[in-house]
Write a protein that holds these residues in place. Structure first.
Motif, PDB file in Angstrom:
ATOM      1  N   UNK A  59     -29.148-104.543 -30.588  1.00 46.98           N
ATOM      2  CA  UNK A  59     -29.815-103.294 -30.967  1.00 46.98           C
ATOM      3  C   UNK A  59     -29.036-102.076 -30.498  1.00 46.98           C
ATOM      4  N   UNK A  60     -28.192-102.245 -29.494  1.00 39.29           N
ATOM      5  CA  UNK A  60     -27.444-101.114 -28.938  1.00 39.29           C
ATOM      6  C   UNK A  60     -26.031-100.982 -29.510  1.00 39.29           C
ATOM      7  N   UNK A  61     -25.665-101.847 -30.431  1.00 39.66           N
ATOM      8  CA  UNK A  61     -24.296-101.865 -30.921  1.00 39.66           C
ATOM      9  C   UNK A  61     -23.873-100.567 -31.590  1.00 39.66           C
ATOM     10  N   UNK A  62     -24.771 -99.951 -32.339  1.00 37.16           N
ATOM     11  CA  UNK A  62     -24.417 -98.720 -33.046  1.00 37.16           C
ATOM     12  C   UNK A  62     -24.826 -97.470 -32.264  1.00 37.16           C
ATOM     13  N   UNK A  63     -25.335 -97.636 -31.051  1.00 33.55           N
ATOM     14  CA  UNK A  63     -25.811 -96.517 -30.245  1.00 33.55           C
ATOM     15  C   UNK A  63     -24.934 -96.293 -29.019  1.00 33.55           C
ATOM     16  N   UNK A  64     -23.646 -96.471 -29.192  1.00 31.76           N
ATOM     17  CA  UNK A  64     -22.738 -96.380 -28.050  1.00 31.76           C
ATOM     18  C   UNK A  64     -21.544 -95.511 -28.408  1.00 31.76           C
ATOM     19  N   UNK A  65     -20.911 -94.951 -27.376  1.00 35.66           N
ATOM     20  CA  UNK A  65     -19.697 -94.168 -27.602  1.00 35.66           C
ATOM     21  C   UNK A  65     -18.494 -95.070 -27.827  1.00 35.66           C
ATOM     22  N   UNK A  66     -18.639 -96.350 -27.492  1.00 34.53           N
ATOM     23  CA  UNK A  66     -17.547 -97.297 -27.720  1.00 34.53           C
ATOM     24  C   UNK A  66     -17.528 -97.732 -29.183  1.00 34.53           C
ATOM     25  N   UNK A  67     -16.336 -98.046 -29.669  1.00 33.98           N
ATOM     26  CA  UNK A  67     -16.190 -98.546 -31.039  1.00 33.98           C
ATOM     27  C   UNK A  67     -15.848-100.026 -30.959  1.00 33.98           C
ATOM     28  N   UNK A  68     -16.745-100.849 -31.481  1.00 31.63           N
ATOM     29  CA  UNK A  68     -16.646-102.291 -31.286  1.00 31.63           C
ATOM     30  C   UNK A  68     -16.320-103.020 -32.585  1.00 31.63           C
ATOM     31  N   UNK A  69     -15.541-104.096 -32.454  1.00 33.35           N
ATOM     32  CA  UNK A  69     -15.230-104.984 -33.571  1.00 33.35           C
ATOM     33  C   UNK A  69     -15.640-106.392 -33.160  1.00 33.35           C
ATOM     34  N   UNK A  70     -16.407-107.049 -34.034  1.00 35.69           N
ATOM     35  CA  UNK A  70     -16.867-108.398 -33.731  1.00 35.69           C
ATOM     36  C   UNK A  70     -16.386-109.380 -34.800  1.00 35.69           C
TER      37      UNK A  70
END
Length: 277
Positions: free
Chosen positions: A149-160
């Protein structure tokens, strides 16, 4: 595009990358990969001809080829994954002009979360050029401990990476057994369901010839009833009815000057919406 732009501005857009976006770097498509495996791993000509002419050309079922390579004792699962890793790594050329691919364009959108079924980390390499301080090292989605739920609510840019990573060939999802083991895992299903229900997906580089992936995506779309999109070339409108039945909205791009240029126009239009807001 209105709903897609709204999702982008609200930070709930998740690009979902398929193998087509890695092709400009020399990464093999599933059919090319399957044919190379047949040539290098299957010795008897009868099996080789059957795999190529019936399963690949008529049935268009690459996963079935990999299944038969393992079940026919041509290779073990581990050996198959090692071979796939070798073929992909020796095929990829990371030094490709940014005008010939779309990973740089996608990176400039700076979406907080991106999913990919690819095994490579080519998108991450472009993210490092655009936003080195925010880009987080890619993670295997199957090994996550975080709350999705927090994946799109962060200052980090993540790739899974959904289907494993080349850095660890034991994680690669390559046969029907490994697909079933992954997608029937309750924790994995819950994570994907959360992402599908709370966000808008944009599928890029997908043909959905992979029957397993197609069926699993169809399940998630049906359960969540959200609005999700796929980019397709305007010369492939026959595919639209099939994808609409899955629950995807189609956005066509002009491919007269090539796929990269057509996709770039759509992504730049999306990016420009943030400047106007």
């Amino acid at each position: 595009m209105t709903d897609l732009k709204k999702a982008y501005l609200e930070g709930t857009l998740i690009p979902f990358i398929g193998s087509g976006l890695s092709v400009p770097f020399g990464a093999p498509t599933w059919s090319v990969l399957a044919e190379k495996l047949i040539d290098e791993c299957v010795n008897d000509n009868d099996s080789k001809n059957y795999f190529k002419n019936v399963i690949l050309k008529k049935e268009n079922d690459c996963i079935k080829v990999l299944d038969l390579i393992v079940k026919g004792n041509h290779l073990t699962q581990n050996m198959l994954n090692q071979k796939i890793k070798q073929i992909i790594e020796t095929s990829i050329n990371k030094k490709v002009d940014k005008n010939k691919h779309n990973y740089f364009d996608l990176a400039e959108l700076m979406c907080a979360c991106t999913l990919t079924t690819n095994y490579d980390s080519l998108y991450y390499f472009q993210l490092q050029k655009v936003c080195p301080s925010e880009a987080k090292i890619p993670q295997d989605f199957g090994k996550l401990m975080s709350n999705t739920q927090n994946f799109t609510k962060s200052d980090e840019i993540k790739v899974f990476n959904l289907h494993g990573m080349l850095e660890d060939e034991t994680t690669l999802v390559t046969t029907s057994d490994t697909y079933i083991n992954l997608y029937e895992n309750e924790t994995y299903k819950a994570r994907l369901n959360t992402l599908f229900s709370n966000n808008t997906f944009l599928f890029l580089g997908f043909s959905f010839n992979d029957i397993y992936l197609k069926n699993y995506v169809a399940k998630y779309l049906k359960i969540n009833n959200g609005i999700h999109y796929i980019l397709l070339p305007e010369t492939d409108k026959e595919k639209a009815s099939e994808l609409i039945s899955l629950g995807l909205k189609t956005i066509y791009y002009k491919d007269a000057k090539g796929h990269a240029e057509g996709i770039r126009e759509v992504l730049l239009d999306l990016k420009s919406s943030k400047k106007k807001s």
